[in-house]
Design a protein around this motif. Structure first.
Motif, PDB file in Angstrom:
ATOM      1  N   VAL A 123       9.977  -5.064  13.308  1.00  0.00           N
ATOM      2  CA  VAL A 123      10.549  -3.820  13.844  1.00  0.00           C
ATOM      3  C   VAL A 123      11.581  -3.238  12.878  1.00  0.00           C
ATOM      4  O   VAL A 123      11.635  -2.022  12.665  1.00  0.00           O
ATOM      5  N   SER A 124      12.376  -4.101  12.269  1.00  0.00           N
ATOM      6  CA  SER A 124      13.382  -3.631  11.318  1.00  0.00           C
ATOM      7  C   SER A 124      12.732  -2.939  10.129  1.00  0.00           C
ATOM      8  O   SER A 124      13.198  -1.891   9.673  1.00  0.00           O
ATOM      9  N   TRP A 125      11.655  -3.525   9.629  1.00  0.00           N
ATOM     10  CA  TRP A 125      10.967  -2.912   8.500  1.00  0.00           C
ATOM     11  C   TRP A 125      10.327  -1.583   8.904  1.00  0.00           C
ATOM     12  O   TRP A 125      10.198  -0.673   8.081  1.00  0.00           O
ATOM     13  N   MET A 126       9.948  -1.459  10.170  1.00  0.00           N
ATOM     14  CA  MET A 126       9.384  -0.196  10.654  1.00  0.00           C
ATOM     15  C   MET A 126      10.404   0.941  10.568  1.00  0.00           C
ATOM     16  O   MET A 126      10.034   2.118  10.465  1.00  0.00           O
ATOM     17  N   GLN A 127      11.711   0.603  10.639  1.00  0.00           N
ATOM     18  CA  GLN A 127      12.741   1.634  10.578  1.00  0.00           C
ATOM     19  C   GLN A 127      13.016   2.093   9.142  1.00  0.00           C
ATOM     20  O   GLN A 127      13.678   3.113   8.932  1.00  0.00           O
ATOM     21  N   TYR A 128      12.520   1.334   8.162  1.00  0.00           N
ATOM     22  CA  TYR A 128      12.794   1.643   6.756  1.00  0.00           C
ATOM     23  C   TYR A 128      11.979   2.849   6.307  1.00  0.00           C
ATOM     24  O   TYR A 128      10.763   2.910   6.523  1.00  0.00           O
ATOM     25  N   ARG A 129      12.650   3.810   5.685  1.00  0.00           N
ATOM     26  CA  ARG A 129      11.982   5.005   5.181  1.00  0.00           C
ATOM     27  C   ARG A 129      12.225   5.089   3.669  1.00  0.00           C
ATOM     28  O   ARG A 129      13.262   5.596   3.236  1.00  0.00           O
ATOM     29  N   PRO A 130      11.300   4.568   2.876  1.00  0.00           N
ATOM     30  CA  PRO A 130      11.517   4.561   1.424  1.00  0.00           C
ATOM     31  C   PRO A 130      11.443   5.976   0.860  1.00  0.00           C
ATOM     32  O   PRO A 130      10.750   6.842   1.411  1.00  0.00           O
ATOM     33  N   PRO A 131      12.151   6.232  -0.227  1.00  0.00           N
ATOM     34  CA  PRO A 131      12.002   7.527  -0.899  1.00  0.00           C
ATOM     35  C   PRO A 131      10.583   7.688  -1.414  1.00  0.00           C
ATOM     36  O   PRO A 131       9.872   6.696  -1.645  1.00  0.00           O
ATOM     37  N   TYR A 132      10.176   8.904  -1.632  1.00  0.00           N
ATOM     38  CA  TYR A 132       8.778   9.184  -1.988  1.00  0.00           C
ATOM     39  C   TYR A 132       8.356   8.439  -3.255  1.00  0.00           C
ATOM     40  O   TYR A 132       7.274   7.868  -3.313  1.00  0.00           O
ATOM     41  N   PHE A 133       9.213   8.404  -4.264  1.00  0.00           N
ATOM     42  CA  PHE A 133       8.833   7.779  -5.536  1.00  0.00           C
ATOM     43  C   PHE A 133       8.684   6.265  -5.417  1.00  0.00           C
ATOM     44  O   PHE A 133       8.073   5.621  -6.279  1.00  0.00           O
ATOM     45  N   ALA A 134       9.263   5.664  -4.349  1.00  0.00           N
ATOM     46  CA  ALA A 134       9.224   4.203  -4.198  1.00  0.00           C
ATOM     47  C   ALA A 134       8.394   3.776  -2.985  1.00  0.00           C
ATOM     48  O   ALA A 134       8.521   2.654  -2.505  1.00  0.00           O
ATOM     49  N   ARG A 135       7.518   4.661  -2.503  1.00  0.00           N
ATOM     50  CA  ARG A 135       6.810   4.369  -1.261  1.00  0.00           C
ATOM     51  C   ARG A 135       5.797   3.232  -1.401  1.00  0.00           C
ATOM     52  O   ARG A 135       5.373   2.641  -0.411  1.00  0.00           O
ATOM     53  N   HIS A 136       5.390   2.920  -2.641  1.00  0.00           N
ATOM     54  CA  HIS A 136       4.382   1.879  -2.843  1.00  0.00           C
ATOM     55  C   HIS A 136       4.943   0.624  -3.506  1.00  0.00           C
ATOM     56  O   HIS A 136       4.172  -0.271  -3.879  1.00  0.00           O
ATOM     57  N   TRP A 137       6.247   0.545  -3.660  1.00  0.00           N
ATOM     58  CA  TRP A 137       6.822  -0.578  -4.407  1.00  0.00           C
ATOM     59  C   TRP A 137       6.550  -1.920  -3.728  1.00  0.00           C
ATOM     60  O   TRP A 137       6.399  -2.944  -4.405  1.00  0.00           O
ATOM     61  N   LEU A 138       6.475  -1.921  -2.395  1.00  0.00           N
ATOM     62  CA  LEU A 138       6.261  -3.179  -1.679  1.00  0.00           C
ATOM     63  C   LEU A 138       4.934  -3.823  -2.075  1.00  0.00           C
ATOM     64  O   LEU A 138       4.856  -5.040  -2.273  1.00  0.00           O
ATOM     65  N   PHE A 139       3.885  -3.024  -2.203  1.00  0.00           N
ATOM     66  CA  PHE A 139       2.576  -3.574  -2.565  1.00  0.00           C
ATOM     67  C   PHE A 139       2.611  -4.210  -3.949  1.00  0.00           C
ATOM     68  O   PHE A 139       2.046  -5.294  -4.161  1.00  0.00           O
ATOM     69  N   TYR A 140       3.282  -3.556  -4.872  1.00  0.00           N
ATOM     70  CA  TYR A 140       3.374  -4.114  -6.224  1.00  0.00           C
ATOM     71  C   TYR A 140       4.251  -5.369  -6.241  1.00  0.00           C
ATOM     72  O   TYR A 140       3.998  -6.294  -7.026  1.00  0.00           O
ATOM     73  N   ALA A 141       5.269  -5.413  -5.388  1.00  0.00           N
ATOM     74  CA  ALA A 141       6.127  -6.603  -5.314  1.00  0.00           C
ATOM     75  C   ALA A 141       5.334  -7.809  -4.810  1.00  0.00           C
ATOM     76  O   ALA A 141       5.434  -8.922  -5.357  1.00  0.00           O
TER      77      ALA A 141
END
Length: 519
Positions: free
Chosen positions: A64-82
């Motif tokens: 639920v906490s991660w659902m509240q996270y709103r990444p900036p547009y340029f970093a919207r895919h960083w999680l997949f690469y991590a």
């Protein structure tokens, strides 16, 4: 996970609305239902059952906490690469273990087991499902146009890097010889290739060629003796018997189950009552299926909770199927982890799998359910959550840190053959729960060593009391052997014969349990 949760809530601005998707609410209902069997679980197992349920609650809060996270547009895919980078790191360690074991840094201390690499995990199948998840992410990032970069040079470099992954990961999966790794990687890979073929046929063809190239290299290397072939026949039989016996246990106690945290004890003693032993199995601590584990222990109540979880997932998948694109691709990337949880080790035995599953699930939920039936709390609740959740997460972080410190101290003491347990005793002063059972085990083993020097009979009396309580929860041949030796030394014939009969039935090939006291 605790640190991330606390950080996310502390960085939320006061006017940021807190919302729960439909999926989140259904999962919360399931979590609440799964708590009910704790009310009627045996006191012997309540601690273990509560720990597992709290892990489920913590996972829900993290999600639920991660659902509240709103990444900036340029970093919207960083999680997949991590996540992909983490899988790449494990793959490199496994390759070093497999090809150049002497080059693995000593501080990793992860030697190969039975000639098979496992990265930093404790089991090769856990590594294989981790690599299969990385393979699915690599295919998603390469084949879907949503992930392309606008700069041609950067995009070319990105594709080259992902292409290298598509050669390496399939090759490693072949060498690992994990059937669940093959199944997870094969199914998710095929589905993502199908999804990519609809949008980029040429790129998908290249991806297929790269993966086949990696598989071909792996097979050639293996055929030439580079990797020893693993036989799976005995494992197949053991898994089938686990499934059959678990279902028989459900039939015998369908309503209330065998008690949360009691599968290890219940399974072995169920088979013992049927005249069966641990031969060919070892001590079975879980049925290699997450749903069966909860169902056996909690009965029909937990089955209802699991059905709600499945229905929430099916609903989310149906929405993804209608949307296609990134939403459906994210659903497919979860398959290796889901298949792993139903054929191998439960999530509780790999926090890395649990965390990555929840992160991808939250991303999937956000992509799929973000515009459908979301609800926002009253103005009072967000303020309350912004205080309580970070405080609870910080407390969990502190407890986990002390637990990790105590864990490392116990490991160091055990590697020193329990010669001096004072460092562990000092560490355990700050760890009231996480390593308690392990600490008591080491204490009692150390007491037996001390008895050889002091001959203090109280040490043996304390050990027998502890062993009686321990063997009411766990199955451990070394504890049986030590208690048996004490009973023989004390000339306690009745206890000796009872223990020898039970231990001999459980471990029929252990020579310590093959002889009886003379008449």
């Amino acid at each position: 996970m605790a640190a991330t949760t606390a950080t996310l809530w502390l960085t939320l601005s006061a006017n940021t609305p807190i919302s729960l998707s439909v999926t989140v609410r259904w999962l919360l209902l399931a979590v609440v239902i799964l708590a009910i069997p704790l009310l009627y679980t045996s006191p012997h197992w309540q601690s273990a059952g509560l720990a597992r349920w709290l892990g489920l609650v913590g996972g829900w809060v993290f999600y639920v906490s991660w659902m509240q996270y709103r990444p900036p547009y340029f970093a919207r895919h960083w999680l997949f690469y991590a996540i992909l980078l983490a899988a790449m790191f494990q793959a490199l360690i496994a390759l070093l273990q497999l090809t150049l074991p002497g080059t693995v840094p000593a501080w990793f201390d992860y030697p190969m087991k039975n000639g098979r690499p496992y990265g930093v995990f404790q089991q090769v199948n856990v590594l294989a499902s981790f690599i299969a998840s990385g393979l699915a992410l690599a295919l998603m990032l390469l084949l879907l146009p949503d992930f392309s970069l606008t700069q041609p040079k950067a995009e070319r470099g990105r594709r080259y890097a992902l292409g290298l992954v598509l050669v390496l990961f399939p090759a490693l999966l072949v060498w690992l010889q994990s059937r669940i790794g093959w199944l997870g990687g094969g199914i998710s890979g095929a589905l993502l290739l199908w999804l990519g073929w609809r949008q980029a046929k040429k790129l998908t063809g290249i991806a297929i060629g790269l993966m086949l190239f990696g598989i071909a290299i792996a097979l050639i290397f293996q055929i030439n003796g580079g990797v020893e072939t693993v036989e799976h026949a005995a494992s197949n039989q053991a898994r089938l018997m686990m499934l059959q016996d678990s279902l028989k246990m459900i039939v015998e106690k369908p309503w209330l189950g065998w008690g949360y945290g009691g599968f290890e004890y219940g399974f072995q003693h169920y088979r013992l009552a049927a005249g069966l032993s641990t031969l060919g199995f070892g001590v079975v601590r879980h049925p290699h299926n997450e749903i069966l584990l909860w169902w056996v222990e909690g009965g029909m109540v937990t089955l209802a909770g699991m059905v709600i979880l499945l229905c929430a997932g099916i609903r989310l998948f149906w929405l993804s199927w209608r949307k296609k694109g990134e939403s459906l691709a994210l659903a497919i990337t979860l398959l290796p982890l889901l298949l792993h949880s139903q054929t191998e080790y439960p999530f509780i035995l790999s926090s890395a799998h649990w965390a990555i599953f929840l992160l991808l699930l939250a991303q999937w939920d956000r992509q799929t359910d973000k515009a459908i039936e979301c609800t926002t709390f009253s103005s009072v609740t967000p303020s309350f959550l912004r205080v309580v959740v970070p405080m609870a997460s910080a407390s969990m972080l502190i407890m986990a840190s002390f637990g990790l410190y105590a864990n490392l101290s116990l490991t160091a003491v055990e590697r020193n053959h329990l010669a001096n347990i004072q460092p562990a005793r000092r560490a355990m002063e700050f760890d009231p729960w996480v390593n308690t059972e392990r600490w008591h085990y080491d204490q009692q083993t150390h007491a037996l060593l001390m008895y050889n020097q002091t001959r203090d009979p109280r040490l043996l009396e304390n050990y027998t009391r502890w062993a009686q309580d321990y063997l009411a929860r766990r199955i451990d041949k070394n504890v049986y052997a030590s208690w048996l030796a004490i009973a023989q030394y004390q000339q306690d014939t009745a206890t000796y014969r009872r223990l020898r009969q039970e231990a001999g039935a459980l471990f029929p090939t252990d020579p310590r349990f093959l002889t009886d006291l003379p008449e």
